[in-house]
Design an enzyme around this catalytic site. Structure first.
Site: not given
Ligand code: PEP
Ligand code: MG
Length: 883
Positions: A104, A34, A115, A465, A843, A113, A347, A863, A776
């Site tokens: 303020r 502010k 504070m 709010h 993954c 809201g 803002r 990836y 992975s």
């Molecule tokens: C992991 O362990 O990150 C994974 C992708 O395998 P899971 O979650 O199936 O154990």
């Protein structure tokens, strides 16, 4: 140098007024949002009531010094005040030229809201008399009684109800329905009663010295930084690392000086849809707090345009100036005092995901920003809202619509009705979806609002709010639904004669404001229009690929629709959760005591797997599909609660006796299944399992290749810790694949690689890479085993760790860059040293979390792979790393 001069040399009070400021918009950390924006607006020449900001550093000093104003600060405040007094030609405490100020809070990150604020500060009997001569008696004593109430409540902790009781008694004594019907004499009498409240509740008179009032109010705002609700809000929103709140002391301007005055709030564009129209609310003859608190349901800006056209024109012009200056959609508060416009706050506006995307795309088209800037404007998490379900068929529920309120935060919500924030939190903890229904929400309700899937309030506008908080979180909200009545005392919600009780189902359409009875069907969203354009810009900028974790043809289709460039993880054990028959077949396989029994059970599983693989390959035509060999923690298929029923079923299917099945289950039971007989340990102990999966994969791949689908299978071995484990499985996979390919005469290129999810595998990644064509990272297991926290039991102690600051984040959600991240980086380097063209991805759940994605880009991964619904979030997060 003495300590006092040292401290004084650090500037802590920053003044501002039209055309001149000591601060600017980039000083948020020190002046709060502010304060920094008031300084900026004043310096670019907009009409801002003069004032000064006491810095957040001063707040930190206050907290650290046992809650005393730091040495020298008060003198700086008085110097700042003098500049303001000269600027405006009035003085605090001077009855002949009275100056009233607002005090303020304002931290670097907005905490709506949470504070405290004190308005109309500077009044006492003499100043009120002086003000009465200048601006009329009624106005003076109305301001005085408002000040006594607010100051008592905020600064001295006298409950607001103490003052409200007096007001209500006075109104009924005078036969007045509205506050505005009370006369100046009534208000004067009320002032005396309010002053008595101080003596009765605090044993002390109200502090009549305006400078003392100012000192106490500044301290109270500093204190409010550590109020329970402010702490809770920071915890929920993970706001850390701030010094404290700044305090903004500013000349009061009055929107309650009759019908040529008023107050309003607006967004320069519609924050829900992003449409380019001024979107706001206005209240004639009212003070700012009346709008924000949602006490009166406001009028729209058209009223202002009609009744005070010059002020409206200036406001429109200011909006254009501010958008061009900030290059963003702005959220503005203003007041008109006797036709003159004053800007009170600006803002960058918070909007929904949908709004943010449209605004970013429009601003590029308008030439206000470029594509790179547009990409930075949308928070990846906000895309989540666009990816959430909408109602399947809005025309089907029309006859069940019972009321309509303001569409305060879009999306669809279906849940069971609860009437308090505490209940919302409790129901949520039991895994229930609930709709929090309130007459109006207050900042105390934040916990429950966060726990609810939807919020419905009877009062309040688009900027009340409830609306502001819900939009920030992307929670569906309908506010100002005046067709309903909430009876908290017996937990009932009335729509005319229709009664809805606690626990009954209600559906909310936050995009239209419709309140619908019952549990309406939801449909998945789609990526089209502005979002499609926006995402294409993101894709052109990012360097890392985004794949999806998907285990079924339907998930694979969703993943493609959301822009996934392949499947990074197909958990084959999940394929068996799809139906009772499949689960039964897996149980038979688990129960098999001999290799023959196991092979027979596997033959039952093969067709299911093959047909799912076909569906997935088809959906991913031309993109890689990474299929992980079976990794079932066996206990997941034998839930203890249903064990008697399971045994009876197995006995009927296999002819085994209940006792034998019991013994077998006992033999299989593990003390710690997460570290037990799973992953490649299964495939090594039962090679026929791996062999069956490879057959299913290649039969599907060969058959689809013959149909012209481009198939890239990548077979992934789970839970590898030693190179020997991997080479055992690689040999098996390649052997089985070769046999099938030779038999069919098909040629198909495929890869064999491994998950890196056991810390040992990361440490010997160079040796592992000799056997693997890709890595992975399974950061779920890698986190589990690096920290030694069981994934299944972490909930027992994690909340304590987070609240005590032992951990900053849940490491299963946000990658631990120092520890787990170190393993990821090191294993990538070692792996590529041994095999330069090694493909590397991730993954685990972290693949969809923006800060973790930034780390993976930095670590040079090829990836990330995440759930299909998070793919657009990951695409945007990856693009933001690139810009
Ligand atoms: C992991 O362990 O990150 C994974 C992708 O395998 P899971 O979650 O199936 O154990
Ligand atoms: Mg794993």
């Amino acid at each position: 140098m003495s300590t006092t001069t040292m401290i004084k040399s650090v500037k802590r009070v920053f003044t501002f007024g039209k055309g001149r400021s000591e601060g600017n918009k980039d000083m948020k950390a020190l002046l709060g949002g502010k304060g920094a924006n008031l300084a900026e607006m004043a310096s670019i020449g907009l009409s801002v009531p003069p004032g000064f900001t006491v810095s957040t550093a001063a707040c930190q000093e206050y907290q650290n010094s046992g809650k005393n104003l730091p040495p020298g600060l008060w003198e700086e405040v008085l110097e700042g005040l003098k500049i303001v007094e000269e600027d405006i030609g009035a003085a605090l405490g001077d009855p002949t030229k009275p100056l009233l100020v607002s005090v303020r809070s304002g931290a670097a990150i907005s905490m709506p809201g949470m504070m405290d604020t004190v308005l109309n500060l500077g009044l006492n009997d003499a100043v009120a008399a002086g003000l009465a001569t200048k601006s009329g008696e009624r106005f003076a004593y109305d301001s005085y009684r408002r000040f006594l109430d607010m100051f008592g409540d905020v600064v001295l902790g006298i409950p607001h109800s103490e003052f409200d009781d007096k007001l209500e008694t006075m109104k009924s004594r005078k036969g007045a329905k509205l506050d505005t019907e009370l006369t100046a004499a009534d208000l004067k009498e009320l002032v005396e009663e309010y002053k008595d409240v101080y003596v009765r509740t605090k044993g002390k008179k109200f502090p009549s010295d305006p400078k003392k009032q100012l000192e106490l109010a500044i301290k109270a705002v500093f204190e409010s930084w550590d109020s329970p609700r402010a702490i809770k809000y920071r915890n929920i929103n993970r706001i850390t690392g701030l010094k404290g709140t700044a305090v903004n002391v500013q000349c009061m301007v009055f929107g309650n000086m009759g019908n040529s005055s008023g107050t309003g709030v607006l967004f320069t564009r519609n924050p829900s849809t992003g449409e380019k129209v001024l979107y706001g609310e206005f209240l004639t003859n009212a003070q700012g707090e009346d709008v924000v608190a949602g006490i009166r349901t406001p009028e729209d800006l058209e009223t202002m345009k009609k009744t005070m056209p010059e002020a409206y024109e200036e406001l429109v012009e200011n909006c254009e100036i501010l958008e061009a200056h900030y290059k963003d959609m702005m959220d503005i508060e203003f007041t008109v005092q006797e036709k003159r416009l004053w800007m009170l706050q600006c803002r960058v506006g918070k909007c929904t995901g949908r709004g943010a995307v449209k605004i970013a795309v429009d601003m590029v088209k308008e030439g206000l920003i470029d594509r790179r800037a547009a990409i930075k404007k949308v928070e990846p998490q906000h895309l989540d809202q666009l990816l959430h379900p909408q109602f399947e068929n809005p025309s089907a529920y029309k006859s069940s619509v019972v009321a309509k309120g303001l569409p305060a935060s879009p999306g669809a919500a279906v849940g069971q009705v609860v009437f308090s924030a505490e209940e919302a939190e409790a129901w949520h903890a039991q895994g229930k979806s609930c709709i929090l229904v309130r007459t109006e929400t207050s900042p105390e309700d934040v916990g429950g609002m966060h726990a609810a899937v939807g919020i419905l309030t009877a009062r309040g506008g688009m900027t009340s709010h409830a609306a502001v908080v819900a939009r920030g979180w992307g929670i569906c909200c309908i506010s100002g639904c005046s067709d309903m009545r909430v009876i908290d005392s017996n937990k009932k919600l009335l729509f005319g004669s229709k009664v809805v009780e606690e626990g009954e189902w209600l559906s909310l359409n936050g995009s239209t404001g419709e309140v619908i009875l019952g549990k309406q069907a939801l449909a998945p969203p789609s990526l089209t229009g502005d979002l499609e354009i926006f995402m294409s810009w993101a894709d052109n900028l990012r360097q890392i690929k985004v794949l999806a974790n998907a285990d079924s043809p339907i998930d694979a289709q969703t993943a493609r629709k959301n822009g996934a460039e392949g499947i990074g993880l197909c958990r084959t054990e999940h394929m068996f959760f799809a139906s009772d028959e499949r689960i039964k077949a897996v149980r038979r396989m688990i129960m098999a005591a001999t290799i023959e029994q196991r092979k027979a059970a596997l033959e039952l599983l093969l067709p299911y797997q093959r047909s799912d693989f076909e569906g997935i390959f088809r959906a991913m035509d031309g993109f890689p599909v990474t299929i992980r060999l079976l990794d079932p923690p066996l206990h997941e298929f034998l839930p203890e609660g249903d064990i008697d029923e399971i045994i009876a079923g197995l006995s009927a299917d296999t002819g085994m006796s209940s006792e034998d099945i019991h013994t077998r289950i006992e033999n299989l039971s593990e003390v710690n299944p997460m570290l037990g007989f799973r992953g490649c340990r299964l495939g090594i102990s039962y090679p026929e399992l791996t062999e069956m999966q490879v057959r299913a994969i290649f039969q599907a791949a060969i058959s689809l290749t013959k149909q012209g689908v481009i198939v890239y299978p990548e077979i992934m071995v789970p839970l590898v810790g030693t190179p020997e484990e991997l080479s055992h499985q690689v040999r098996l996979i390649r052997g089985a694949a070769k046999k099938l390919l030779v038999e069919s005469g098909a040629s198909l290129s495929y890869k064999v690689g491994t998950m890196i999810e056991v810390p040992r595998a990361a440490l010997v990644a160079d040796e592992i890479a000799k056997e693997a064509e890709f890595f992975s990272f399974g950061t779920n297991d890698l986190t589990q085993m690096t920290f030694g926290y069981s994934r299944d039991d972490v909930g027992k102690f994690l909340p304590v760790y987070l609240s005590q600051g032992i951990l900053q984040n849940d490491p299963f959600e946000v990658l631990d860059q120092k520890g787990v991240g170190y393993l990821v980086k090191t294993a990538t380097e070692k792996g590529r040293a041994a095999r330069p063209n090694l493909k590397v991805g991730i993954c685990g759940e972290h693949g969809g979390e923006p800060s973790s994605i930034a780390f993976f880009v930095e670590a040079g991964l090829d990836y990330v792979s995440c759930s299909p619904f998070r793919v657009p979030i990951a695409r945007l997060a990856a693009a933001q790393v690139a810009v």
